[in-house]
Design an enzyme around this catalytic site. Structure first.
Site, PDB file in Angstrom:
ATOM      1  CB  SER A  11      -0.938  -0.074   1.211  1.00 23.34           C
ATOM      2  OG  SER A  11      -1.870   0.956   1.185  1.00 23.34           O
ATOM      3  CG  HIS A  38      -4.178  -0.798  -0.944  1.00 23.00           C
ATOM      4  ND1 HIS A  38      -4.000  -0.880   0.406  1.00 23.00           N
ATOM      5  CD2 HIS A  38      -4.834  -1.928  -1.300  1.00 23.00           C
ATOM      6  CE1 HIS A  38      -4.519  -2.008   0.865  1.00 23.00           C
ATOM      7  NE2 HIS A  38      -5.018  -2.680  -0.167  1.00 23.00           N
ATOM      8  CG  ASP A 131      -6.288  -5.456   1.981  1.00 18.22           C
ATOM      9  OD1 ASP A 131      -6.861  -6.527   2.260  1.00 18.22           O
ATOM     10  OD2 ASP A 131      -6.210  -5.004   0.817  1.00 18.22           O
TER      11      ASP A 131
END
Lengths: 189, 285
Positions: A11, A38, A131
């Site tokens: 991310s 992400h 996540d």
């Protein structure tokens, strides 16, 4: 152990972290590398072009129904979940965000386990949420190999910290050691 | 005889796949909805989700409930039908419709558009707004279809949660909208209701792409992010259905990550916008 694919979840801070990994994989790297980074829903493909330009392996966005091939790195498209089918082709989905994310790392990892079972390598890199933790734990529970970037070497440590806490990964590696580790592991056979 | 030994995980995986096949077969035989040619990874994800909230241990146990409990079946149907969408989703697509497609639509005295798999209708109303701004809505008939009755009901109502309006407004502006987006709705409490006049030329109808047939002589078919859930055979079948539903020179619009490139019907279409996935049926084969 014969590994058949690498999945990476990353991310915030991904641009530089992946820059330490993708360009250091040799052209004959024998596994597909499948990545959820992400990214904002309306991003263009600048990052993919950038990595393709500086890497020996082919770096591209995953097309739906495309087969995952060795020597290739595939990115999930912005605003779509990326899944791997049991015949190693890609599927896309626009179902709701998972962990506030679409694409979601957990969605990729869980489907990749169904496809590759214990011959899967899962990696969690820098990022600001959690996540991927559940997905990485499932990879470990299924007998796959799990690696997390050492949070001390992460631009944003929250995501690797969450993954370490939940999944107790096989390896916690400094960012610069991840690519050599993979190359060594895969060439050993 | 030597029987190859499978470990527990392999057995579980094998059994789960069998149970999912049986589950889909049950839906088809009992209710007539056919999910057997959907992508397996997606289906598995959705069924596992239902299993995790159902209190059952295995997919097999859910089959009994599926057979005898129509309310449970409705929940499963909602699981398997993805209705996530937004108004003016992918604004550049609507820009391309304005610049590349509208000038050609203007040459027809009457226009028929089919939104196949319209879900809760956000993209249908987006098209209606665009056509009104281009002076075409009054001579257009839009058919908006889905197999999901609950989604269709929402679509018909034209009512959306107010917290989505900011995103819709931004999309509208990026899409080349010519007015103020607030001209098209009234806000009440937690909802907005779209102007009734936008609905005048829209018919909402039940249609299942997997099992139902050709739908009229369309100038344009819009089917975005629906076929990504289908396997290759079903994709080919549905593209053929669209081909047969279009007039020569009619447009087919797909989602931004979908393509005709690998379809067996790709030769029958030209590109109007390769980037925005707008295709045009050739005038002769």
């Amino acid at each position: 152990m014969n590994y058949r694919a690498v999945v990476i979840g990353v991310s915030a801070g991904g641009m530089s972290a992946l820059g330490e990994i993708l360009p250091r994989l040799p052209v004959d790297f024998s596994l597909p590398v499948i990545i959820v980074q992400h990214i904002s829903p309306q991003s263009d493909n600048y990052m993919i072009k950038h990595f393709n330009g500086i890497s020996e392996i082919t770096v591209k966005e995953a097309d739906e129904k495309e087969t995952a091939l060795p020597g290739h790195a595939y990115f999930a498209p912005p605003n779509y979940h990326l899944l791997v089918e049991e015949d190693f082709t890609f599927s896309l989905s626009v179902e709701n965000r998972v962990n506030y994310s679409r694409p979601s790392i957990d969605v990729l990892f869980e489907s990749a386990i169904d496809a590759y079972c214990s011959s899967l390598i899962g990696i969690i890199l820098t990022g600001a949420n959690n996540d991927g933790s559940k997905g990485l734990k499932k990879i470990k529970d299924c007998g796959g190999l799990t690696i997390v970037q050492d949070p001390k070497t992460a631009e944003v440590p929250a995501m690797p910290e969450a993954a370490i806490k939940l999944s107790k990964p096989d390896y916690v590696l400094k960012l610069k050691d991840i690519a050599p580790f993979l190359v060594n592991l895969v060439s050993k056979k | 005889m030597v029987v190859p030994v499978k470990n527990d995980l392999e057995l579980l995986k094998e059994n789960e796949n069998i149970e999912i096949e049986l589950f889909l077969q049950t839906i088809f035989m009992k209710y007539g909805y056919d999910f057997r040619n959907y992508g397996k990874a997606h289906i598995k994800r959705r069924i596992r989700h239902r299993l995790s909230v159902s209190g059952f241990q295995t997919v097999c146990e859910m089959i009994h409930k599926l057979l005898y409990d129509p309310v449970f079946y409705q929940e499963v149907l909602q699981d398997l039908s993805i209705t996530v969408t937004e108004m003016f989703r992918d604004p550049t697509f609507y820009q391309a419709i304005r610049t590349e497609v509208v000038p050609l639509l203007k040459t027809y005295p009457f226009i028929k558009i089919w939104h196949a798999g319209c879900a809760t209708g956000e993209e249908v109303y987006s098209m209606a707004i665009l056509l009104r701004e281009e002076g075409l809505l009054k001579r257009t008939q839009i058919y908006a279809t889905d197999f999901n009755q609950l989604a269709l009901q929402k679509a018909r109502s034209g009512i959306f949660p107010i917290d989505r309006i900011k995103e819709f407004t931004q999309n509208y502006q990026k899409s080349g909208g010519k007015a103020s987006f607030s001209d098209y709705y009234n806000a009440r409490y937690e909802s907005v209701i779209l102007n009734e006049s936008l609905k005048e030329n829209i018919v909402f109808a039940d249609h299942n792409l997997v099992t139902d047939g050709v739908f009229g002589e369309m100038n344009m078919v819009v089917c975005r992010n629906v076929m990504i859930y289908f396997d290759k055979d079903l994709q080919n079948k549905v593209i053929r259905l669209f081909y047969e539903s279009l007039i020569p020179g009619g447009f087919l619009c797909l989602g931004s990550k979908e393509s005709l490139r690998f379809s067996e019907h790709s030769e029958k279409f030209d590109h109007t916008s390769e980037k925005e996935k707008i295709y045009r049926k050739k005038f002769s084969e």
